[in-house]
Scaffold this motif. Structure first.
Motif, PDB file in Angstrom:
ATOM      1  N   ALA A 162       1.580  30.790  -1.607  1.00  9.45           N
ATOM      2  CA  ALA A 162       2.707  31.600  -1.134  1.00  9.45           C
ATOM      3  C   ALA A 162       4.023  30.850  -1.340  1.00  9.45           C
ATOM      4  O   ALA A 162       4.941  31.355  -1.988  1.00  9.45           O
ATOM      5  CB  ALA A 162       2.522  31.975   0.334  1.00  9.45           C
ATOM      6  N   LEU A 163       4.105  29.629  -0.798  1.00 12.74           N
ATOM      7  CA  LEU A 163       5.340  28.864  -0.922  1.00 12.74           C
ATOM      8  C   LEU A 163       5.606  28.442  -2.368  1.00 12.74           C
ATOM      9  O   LEU A 163       6.724  28.608  -2.877  1.00 12.74           O
ATOM     10  CB  LEU A 163       5.282  27.629  -0.016  1.00 12.74           C
ATOM     11  N   THR A 164       4.597  27.892  -3.040  1.00 12.97           N
ATOM     12  CA  THR A 164       4.804  27.402  -4.408  1.00 12.97           C
ATOM     13  C   THR A 164       5.210  28.518  -5.374  1.00 12.97           C
ATOM     14  O   THR A 164       6.164  28.340  -6.151  1.00 12.97           O
ATOM     15  CB  THR A 164       3.551  26.662  -4.918  1.00 12.97           C
ATOM     16  N   PRO A 165       4.536  29.691  -5.382  1.00  9.87           N
ATOM     17  CA  PRO A 165       5.011  30.766  -6.255  1.00  9.87           C
ATOM     18  C   PRO A 165       6.436  31.213  -5.935  1.00  9.87           C
ATOM     19  O   PRO A 165       7.194  31.566  -6.846  1.00  9.87           O
ATOM     20  CB  PRO A 165       4.002  31.890  -5.996  1.00  9.87           C
ATOM     21  N   ALA A 166       6.802  31.199  -4.646  1.00  7.71           N
ATOM     22  CA  ALA A 166       8.171  31.569  -4.276  1.00  7.71           C
ATOM     23  C   ALA A 166       9.168  30.557  -4.838  1.00  7.71           C
ATOM     24  O   ALA A 166      10.233  30.926  -5.359  1.00  7.71           O
ATOM     25  CB  ALA A 166       8.297  31.666  -2.754  1.00  7.71           C
ATOM     26  N   ILE A 167       8.840  29.266  -4.735  1.00  9.53           N
ATOM     27  CA  ILE A 167       9.696  28.225  -5.308  1.00  9.53           C
ATOM     28  C   ILE A 167       9.745  28.375  -6.829  1.00  9.53           C
ATOM     29  O   ILE A 167      10.804  28.192  -7.454  1.00  9.53           O
ATOM     30  CB  ILE A 167       9.178  26.834  -4.912  1.00  9.53           C
ATOM     31  N   PHE A 168       8.618  28.700  -7.428  1.00  9.07           N
ATOM     32  CA  PHE A 168       8.542  28.928  -8.876  1.00  9.07           C
ATOM     33  C   PHE A 168       9.553  29.983  -9.302  1.00  9.07           C
ATOM     34  O   PHE A 168      10.353  29.773 -10.232  1.00  9.07           O
ATOM     35  CB  PHE A 168       7.109  29.338  -9.225  1.00  9.07           C
ATOM     36  N   LEU A 169       9.536  31.114  -8.624  1.00  8.88           N
ATOM     37  CA  LEU A 169      10.461  32.197  -8.953  1.00  8.88           C
ATOM     38  C   LEU A 169      11.913  31.746  -8.814  1.00  8.88           C
ATOM     39  O   LEU A 169      12.728  31.946  -9.719  1.00  8.88           O
ATOM     40  CB  LEU A 169      10.189  33.408  -8.056  1.00  8.88           C
ATOM     41  N   ALA A 220      11.354  36.369  -3.114  1.00  8.70           N
ATOM     42  CA  ALA A 220      10.698  35.114  -2.741  1.00  8.70           C
ATOM     43  C   ALA A 220      10.290  35.132  -1.272  1.00  8.70           C
ATOM     44  O   ALA A 220       9.197  34.678  -0.912  1.00  8.70           O
ATOM     45  CB  ALA A 220      11.620  33.935  -3.023  1.00  8.70           C
ATOM     46  N   PHE A 221      11.153  35.693  -0.422  1.00  4.90           N
ATOM     47  CA  PHE A 221      10.837  35.767   1.004  1.00  4.90           C
ATOM     48  C   PHE A 221       9.657  36.707   1.251  1.00  4.90           C
ATOM     49  O   PHE A 221       8.764  36.412   2.056  1.00  4.90           O
ATOM     50  CB  PHE A 221      12.063  36.249   1.785  1.00  4.90           C
ATOM     51  N   ILE A 222       9.624  37.831   0.555  1.00  4.46           N
ATOM     52  CA  ILE A 222       8.513  38.771   0.692  1.00  4.46           C
ATOM     53  C   ILE A 222       7.212  38.109   0.259  1.00  4.46           C
ATOM     54  O   ILE A 222       6.172  38.257   0.918  1.00  4.46           O
ATOM     55  CB  ILE A 222       8.782  40.049  -0.125  1.00  4.46           C
ATOM     56  N   MET A 223       7.243  37.365  -0.837  1.00  4.37           N
ATOM     57  CA  MET A 223       6.049  36.664  -1.301  1.00  4.37           C
ATOM     58  C   MET A 223       5.538  35.697  -0.233  1.00  4.37           C
ATOM     59  O   MET A 223       4.328  35.601   0.009  1.00  4.37           O
ATOM     60  CB  MET A 223       6.363  35.903  -2.591  1.00  4.37           C
ATOM     61  N   LEU A 224       6.457  35.003   0.415  1.00  3.58           N
ATOM     62  CA  LEU A 224       6.081  34.031   1.437  1.00  3.58           C
ATOM     63  C   LEU A 224       5.546  34.724   2.690  1.00  3.58           C
ATOM     64  O   LEU A 224       4.502  34.347   3.232  1.00  3.58           O
ATOM     65  CB  LEU A 224       7.293  33.170   1.780  1.00  3.58           C
ATOM     66  N   VAL A 225       6.242  35.766   3.145  1.00  5.28           N
ATOM     67  CA  VAL A 225       5.834  36.478   4.361  1.00  5.28           C
ATOM     68  C   VAL A 225       4.492  37.179   4.165  1.00  5.28           C
ATOM     69  O   VAL A 225       3.586  37.079   5.010  1.00  5.28           O
ATOM     70  CB  VAL A 225       6.913  37.498   4.773  1.00  5.28           C
ATOM     71  N   PHE A 226       4.343  37.897   3.061  1.00  2.74           N
ATOM     72  CA  PHE A 226       3.093  38.619   2.816  1.00  2.74           C
ATOM     73  C   PHE A 226       1.927  37.653   2.641  1.00  2.74           C
ATOM     74  O   PHE A 226       0.796  37.941   3.033  1.00  2.74           O
ATOM     75  CB  PHE A 226       3.227  39.536   1.602  1.00  2.74           C
ATOM     76  N   ASN A 236      -1.727  41.614  -1.936  1.00  4.14           N
ATOM     77  CA  ASN A 236      -2.280  40.698  -0.934  1.00  4.14           C
ATOM     78  C   ASN A 236      -2.462  41.373   0.423  1.00  4.14           C
ATOM     79  O   ASN A 236      -3.428  41.084   1.139  1.00  4.14           O
ATOM     80  CB  ASN A 236      -1.374  39.472  -0.756  1.00  4.14           C
ATOM     81  N   VAL A 237      -1.528  42.250   0.782  1.00  2.00           N
ATOM     82  CA  VAL A 237      -1.576  42.870   2.119  1.00  2.00           C
ATOM     83  C   VAL A 237      -2.040  44.323   2.068  1.00  2.00           C
ATOM     84  O   VAL A 237      -1.946  45.045   3.062  1.00  2.00           O
ATOM     85  CB  VAL A 237      -0.199  42.783   2.823  1.00  2.00           C
ATOM     86  N   SER A 238      -2.519  44.758   0.915  1.00  9.90           N
ATOM     87  CA  SER A 238      -3.022  46.128   0.794  1.00  9.90           C
ATOM     88  C   SER A 238      -4.408  46.237   1.418  1.00  9.90           C
ATOM     89  O   SER A 238      -5.003  45.244   1.825  1.00  9.90           O
ATOM     90  CB  SER A 238      -3.080  46.540  -0.687  1.00  9.90           C
ATOM     91  N   GLN A 239      -4.920  47.436   1.466  1.00  8.79           N
ATOM     92  CA  GLN A 239      -6.245  47.681   2.037  1.00  8.79           C
ATOM     93  C   GLN A 239      -7.347  47.744   0.981  1.00  8.79           C
ATOM     94  O   GLN A 239      -8.467  48.138   1.280  1.00  8.79           O
ATOM     95  CB  GLN A 239      -6.236  48.988   2.841  1.00  8.79           C
ATOM     96  N   ILE A 240      -7.029  47.330  -0.238  1.00  9.39           N
ATOM     97  CA  ILE A 240      -8.064  47.325  -1.273  1.00  9.39           C
ATOM     98  C   ILE A 240      -9.112  46.268  -0.935  1.00  9.39           C
ATOM     99  O   ILE A 240      -8.825  45.273  -0.277  1.00  9.39           O
ATOM    100  CB  ILE A 240      -7.469  47.053  -2.671  1.00  9.39           C
TER     101      ILE A 240
END
Length: 218
Positions: free
Chosen positions: A95-102, A116-122, A183-187
């Motif tokens: 979560a954190l690393t991909p956000a930093i990547f972006l 980036a914040f959505i990626m981290l929160v989700f 990540n947060v879907s119901q699939i």
């Protein structure tokens, strides 16, 4: 904040560092070291090296689970400690690393902060949900397993340079946002790391990725 522990975890306290004497935990921490290297290289703009760190973090994450499942002598406390350690490392790695990547690739343009914040929160919500409810009754994850985030982004970055820098930044943002939503879907998705064939495929991908990006660093 105080967290109440199950009765079977109540026992004389062990020294914190004693949990280092545990093969799965050492494997988890090796993955964390790879993540730290990935973040370092992201911050200085050496993206090929960062991609190698990110994919090896996934490899060590999968490996620690395989090792843990074969260690029948691990106590319940050791299993619980390892699970919590994995959870924290996963938050940093996926979560954190991909956000930093972006943000790093987009030259820290504030336009990308929200994604980036959505990626981290989700990512945090996804991991908290799994920590609370675990796998579904049919042995599947609810939502896309968060380790897939790094796998997809590392693969996607192989095509960097085919389009303009800002356009690729936007593509990374779209991919990161889409993965976060999944990540947060119901699939329901299968536990890929539990299948030996998937483990072999990840090993091949990890080695191939290391060679691909390593040649670019030479």
């Amino acid at each position: 904040m105080t967290i109440k522990k199950p009765h079977d975890l109540l026992q004389p306290a062990r020294p914190i560092l004693s949990f280092l004497i545990d093969a799965p935990n050492l494997c988890s921490l090796a993955g964390l070291a790879c993540t730290l290297l990935a973040i370092y290289f992201l911050m200085i703009g050496v993206y090929g090296a960062a991609m190698i760190g990110m994919i090896w973090a996934v490899a060590f994450d999968w490996a620690d689970g395989l090792i843990a499942r074969r260690m029948k002598e691990r106590t319940n406390v050791e299993q619980q400690f390892g699970a919590q350690l994995d959870l924290i490392i996963d938050l940093v790695s996926y979560a954190l690393t991909p956000a930093i990547f972006l943000l790093s690739y987009a030259n820290f343009n504030p336009f990308f902060l929200l994604v980036a914040f959505i990626m981290l929160v989700f990512g945090a919500l996804r991991l908290s949900y799994f920590s609370t409810f675990g796998l579904s009754g049919d042995g599947k994850y609810t939502g896309l397993a968060i380790d897939n985030n790094s796998i997809v982004l590392v693969f996607l970055f192989m095509f960097e340079g085919q389009v303009e820098h800002f356009d690729f930044s936007a593509l990374l943002a779209f991919a990161g946002f889409s993965l976060a939503v999944l990540n947060v879907s119901q699939i329901r998705t299968p536990k890929l790391s539990g299948n030996p064939i998937n483990v072999a495929l990840l090993a091949i991908f990890t080695v191939g990725t290391t060679i691909f990006y390593g040649l670019g660093l030479a």
